[in-house]
Design an enzyme around this catalytic site. Structure first.
Site, PDB file in Angstrom:
ATOM      1  CD  GLU A 270      25.831 -99.726  43.031  1.00  0.00           C
ATOM      2  OE1 GLU A 270      25.777 -98.926  42.074  1.00  0.00           O
ATOM      3  OE2 GLU A 270      25.202 -99.563  44.090  1.00  0.00           O
ATOM      4  CG  HIS A 294      31.141 -94.205  43.049  1.00  0.00           C
ATOM      5  ND1 HIS A 294      30.966 -93.392  44.142  1.00  0.00           N
ATOM      6  CD2 HIS A 294      29.955 -94.816  42.857  1.00  0.00           C
ATOM      7  CE1 HIS A 294      29.742 -93.506  44.587  1.00  0.00           C
ATOM      8  NE2 HIS A 294      29.089 -94.375  43.818  1.00  0.00           N
ATOM      9  CD  GLU A 295      29.158 -96.839  39.935  1.00  0.00           C
ATOM     10  OE1 GLU A 295      28.583 -97.596  40.741  1.00  0.00           O
ATOM     11  OE2 GLU A 295      28.840 -95.637  39.794  1.00  0.00           O
ATOM     12  CG  HIS A 298      28.768 -99.109  44.971  1.00  0.00           C
ATOM     13  ND1 HIS A 298      28.117 -98.825  46.163  1.00  0.00           N
ATOM     14  CD2 HIS A 298      28.525 -98.050  44.150  1.00  0.00           C
ATOM     15  CE1 HIS A 298      27.518 -97.628  46.048  1.00  0.00           C
ATOM     16  NE2 HIS A 298      27.756 -97.146  44.839  1.00  0.00           N
ATOM     17  CD  GLU A 317      25.651 -94.735  46.154  1.00  0.00           C
ATOM     18  OE1 GLU A 317      26.821 -94.424  45.884  1.00  0.00           O
ATOM     19  OE2 GLU A 317      24.978 -95.545  45.491  1.00  0.00           O
ATOM     20  CG  ASP A 374      14.623 -92.268  41.623  1.00  0.00           C
ATOM     21  OD1 ASP A 374      15.755 -92.761  41.710  1.00  0.00           O
ATOM     22  OD2 ASP A 374      14.269 -91.494  40.712  1.00  0.00           O
ATOM     23  CE1 TYR A 382      24.273 -90.702  45.680  1.00  0.00           C
ATOM     24  CE2 TYR A 382      26.327 -91.630  44.874  1.00  0.00           C
ATOM     25  CZ  TYR A 382      24.953 -91.559  44.834  1.00  0.00           C
ATOM     26  OH  TYR A 382      24.266 -92.356  43.961  1.00  0.00           O
TER      27      TYR A 382
HETATM   28  N1  BES Z   1      24.266 -96.880  42.746  1.00  0.00           N
HETATM   29  C1  BES Z   1      24.466 -95.601  42.175  1.00  0.00           C
HETATM   30  C2  BES Z   1      23.419 -95.230  41.162  1.00  0.00           C
HETATM   31  C3  BES Z   1      22.000 -95.204  41.697  1.00  0.00           C
HETATM   32  C4  BES Z   1      21.708 -94.669  42.935  1.00  0.00           C
HETATM   33  C5  BES Z   1      20.970 -95.689  40.932  1.00  0.00           C
HETATM   34  C6  BES Z   1      20.393 -94.665  43.401  1.00  0.00           C
HETATM   35  C7  BES Z   1      19.672 -95.682  41.394  1.00  0.00           C
HETATM   36  C8  BES Z   1      19.381 -95.171  42.640  1.00  0.00           C
HETATM   37  C9  BES Z   1      25.847 -95.502  41.546  1.00  0.00           C
HETATM   38  O1  BES Z   1      26.838 -96.142  42.274  1.00  0.00           O
HETATM   39  C10 BES Z   1      26.231 -94.041  41.547  1.00  0.00           C
HETATM   40  O2  BES Z   1      26.324 -93.485  42.601  1.00  0.00           O
HETATM   41  N2  BES Z   1      26.455 -93.458  40.375  1.00  0.00           N
HETATM   42  C11 BES Z   1      26.836 -92.074  40.236  1.00  0.00           C
HETATM   43  C12 BES Z   1      28.298 -91.937  39.973  1.00  0.00           C
HETATM   44  C13 BES Z   1      29.165 -91.698  41.142  1.00  0.00           C
HETATM   45  C14 BES Z   1      30.590 -91.436  40.698  1.00  0.00           C
HETATM   46  C15 BES Z   1      28.698 -90.633  42.084  1.00  0.00           C
HETATM   47  C16 BES Z   1      26.128 -91.497  39.040  1.00  0.00           C
HETATM   48  O3  BES Z   1      25.472 -92.264  38.327  1.00  0.00           O
HETATM   49  O4  BES Z   1      26.237 -90.317  38.787  1.00  0.00           O
HETATM   50 ZN    ZN Z   2      27.257 -95.197  44.123  1.00  0.00          ZN
END
Ligand code: BES
Ligand code: ZN
Length: 600
Positions: A270, A294-295, A298, A317, A374, A382
């Site tokens: 995002e 989703h994005e 954010h 999330e 991480d 989520y």
């Molecule tokens: N911000 C996240 C991606 C992220 C989280 C990167 C933690 C690094 C550390 C992004 O918004 C996200 O949640 N992406 C998901 C998609 C979503 C539809 C659940 C993904 O990348 O799968």
């Molecule tokens: Zn996210």
């Protein structure tokens, strides 16, 4: 709340940053860097406007995999002393710079070291066009410090300007006001006037073209991908309207998308004003666009109101998943959103099983001290976060809940919050010392206890009920080719694939494949789910598709379960290692760090 807390958002310490923002804090960044594809380095200067809050004689920034060459003080660029502290493999090194009480400006001259984790340098073969190279950064959670010396904590916000020099055949874009076309100097300037946390710093450089999709929305993609992307995301503008209807004004002016090469390790990221998105959502039927919702969501939950530390990740999330589904409901109806809730609930159950229902990592409020954030940032934030919010919504009614959330966003706009601040706000604005309601909402059970409270809403979907009926027909012997699947979206297919038994005969696999062409599916979600069955059932016809997928796609969410499935048997393990040896150089560091652990 004291005034000082109002402006800095919160006072919780972030165990993943060396910065001490209550002593000396950065407010604005002027970044001036050159992108050198030959040496695969970024180099230049980061000039900070800082505020010395306590009259301290030093300010601390986070760095990792950076060479700090010089530090200057003031606009007359007086060289000043600095030191680098001990190196931690995850956190990197504190950069400690000597300052005066009156110092307001520091310039850090630096370059990235080989392998700087945020940055991925793609050779032409890994792009859609195959002719020019590509670069992108991924800063969340704590990788911004690997390409910029920065106070790398989500509790600290800066505005920024940037000047980025790239090879003139390429276009640079950032999480900021962006150019819409190339120029022949290769020098681009950027402005982000709203204060943002460091994990939202982002840069991409490639053979990019822009196409407008409405007054405030558009897409950047490689020329070879632009048409497909414009078709897939044609509804972006309506999404923005739907989102604003629910949560109020969009505060970032434009909302554009950047479609990355398939090595991008996430589905989406995002980055403010410019969401980075995987090309694996280009399914040709607009069926994976909840990821964009989703994005986009954010832009409120995360970018506007930010988790103050990574222990509070669910605030980013959980709210975002909740809002993503609200946007999808607004645009495509409740039946559609219900499918997403059911799939989310299945994911949640699966994650709780994997982590163990008593694991502390299944609490919403995390304790990530001493760990790479991480590792701790799982599906729990989520989906458990989402189901907690649905639970509150159900307790107080949607109207009241919406008013509460709107007020939450407005109260904490451009600030960071923590779980504690959120809970205070919840008490003051919603529970209002009503004991019965407090018991019903059950903050303790949801936020501070592992597993899933028994009062969780169990979502149901009428469209999935019809998938289940179709599945039972197949199970009872009806040929796959005669099943009524014509109207199914990705979600129905996914539900069907998840219902298939773990063990199937070669005939069954071949029958399903002949009827539905799973092995050659252009839908990444469908293909990834099918490949898991192919692995479990040793379905050799899918072997080539499996290898192609693993070598080309760098999205961690797909890679992890596939490699895990392969690694579960001795023959599979051999194949996994052979494929990984070939594919690893194609993956971003966040994916290879995870996979290295799995395969070792
Ligand atoms: N911000 C996240 C991606 C992220 C989280 C990167 C933690 C690094 C550390 C992004 O918004 C996200 O949640 N992406 C998901 C998609 C979503 C539809 C659940 C993904 O990348 O799968
Ligand atoms: Zn996210």
């Amino acid at each position: 709340m004291k005034m000082s807390e109002q402006t800095t958002g919160h006072t919780a310490t972030d165990v993943h940053s060396y910065a001490r923002p209550t002593e000396a804090v950065a407010r604005h960044l002027d970044l001036d860097i050159t992108v050198d594809f030959d040496t695969q380095t970024l180099h230049g200067t980061a000039t900070y406007t800082i505020e010395n809050l306590t009259g301290t004689d030093h300010i601390i920034f986070d760095t990792r995999q950076l060479a700090i060459e010089k530090v200057y003080e003031g606009s007359d660029m007086q060289e000043t002393t600095f030191s680098l502290g001990l190196e931690d493999p995850v956190l990197g090194q504190p950069l400690i710079i000597a300052v005066q009480p009156a110092t307001t400006r520091l310039t850090i001259k630096y370059r990235t070291l080989p392998g700087a984790a945020a940055v991925q340098w793609l050779p032409p073969q890994q792009t859609a066009g195959k002719v020019l190279p590509f670069l992108f950064t991924q800063s969340q959670a704590i990788l911004a410090r690997t390409w910029i010396p920065i106070q790398d904590s989500p509790g600290i916000r800066i505005t920024y300007n940037a000047r980025v020099k790239v090879p003139p055949v390429l276009l640079a874009v950032m999480s900021a006001e962006n150019p819409q076309e190339k120029n022949n100097t290769g020098e681009y300037t950027f402005r982000m006037q709203q204060p943002i946390p460091s994990y939202l710093m982002a840069l991409a450089v490639g053979d990019l073209q822009f196409r407008s999709l409405g007054p405030k929305t558009g897409i950047y993609a490689e020329p070879a991908t632009l048409d497909a992307a414009a078709y897939e995301f044609a509804e972006m503008s309506q999404m923005l309207t739907a989102a604003e209807k629910i949560y109020g004004t969009y505060r970032w002016d434009r909302y554009d998308l950047l479609v990355l090469p398939p090595a991008f390790p996430f589905g989406g990221m995002e980055n403010p004003r410019l969401t980075f998105v995987t090309p694996t959502v280009l399914a040709s039927d607009r069926s994976l666009t909840s990821l964009i919702a989703h994005e986009l969501a954010h832009s409120w939950s995360g970018n506007l109101v930010t988790n103050g530390t990574w222990n509070d990740f669910w605030l980013n999330e959980g709210f975002t998943v909740y809002f993503e589904r609200r946007i999808m409901e607004e645009l495509y109806g409740k039946d559609y959103a219900d499918m997403l809730e059911v799939l989310g609930y299945q994911d949640l159950q699966h994650t709780i099983q994997e982590l163990g229902p008593a694991s502390e990592d299944t609490c919403l409020k995390l304790d990530l001290v001493g760990r790479d954030p991480d590792e701790g940032l799982t599906e729990i934030a989520y989906e458990k976060g989402n189901f907690f919010l649905l639970h509150i919504e159900q307790a107080v009614g949607r109207e009241q809940f919406d008013a509460f959330v709107n007020k939450y966003f407005n109260t904490f706009a451009f600030q960071s919050t923590t779980t504690d601040l959120f809970l205070n706000f919840l008490e003051k604005e919603l529970i209002k010392w009503d004991k019965e309601l407090a018991t019903q909402i059950n903050v303790d059970g949801w936020i501070f206890s592992p597993g899933l409270p028994a009062d969780v809403i169990k979502p149901t979907s009428s469209r999935f009920a019809s998938v289940e009926k179709t599945f039972r027909e197949w199970n009872a012997g009806k040929p796959a080719s005669q099943l009524n699947t014509g109207s199914w979206s990705s979600h129905e297919w996914l539900h069907f694939l998840r219902m298939l038994p773990d063990t199937m005969s070669p005939q069954q696999m071949a029958e399903l494949d002949a009827a539905f062409q799973f092995t050659s599916s252009k839908n990444s979600e469908v293909l990834a789910a099918w490949l898991l069955h192919a692995i479990h059932n040793k379905y050799t016809s899918a072997q080539e598709a499996l290898e192609t997928f693993l070598v080309n796609v760098g999205r961690r969410k797909f890679l992890v379960p596939i490699y895990k499935a392969l690694l579960a048997t001795p023959e599979g393990k051999e194949r996994a290692l052979a494929i990984y040896a070939q594919a690893r150089p194609h993956y971003h560091a966040v994916a290879s760090v995870t996979l290295d652990e799995l395969v070792k």
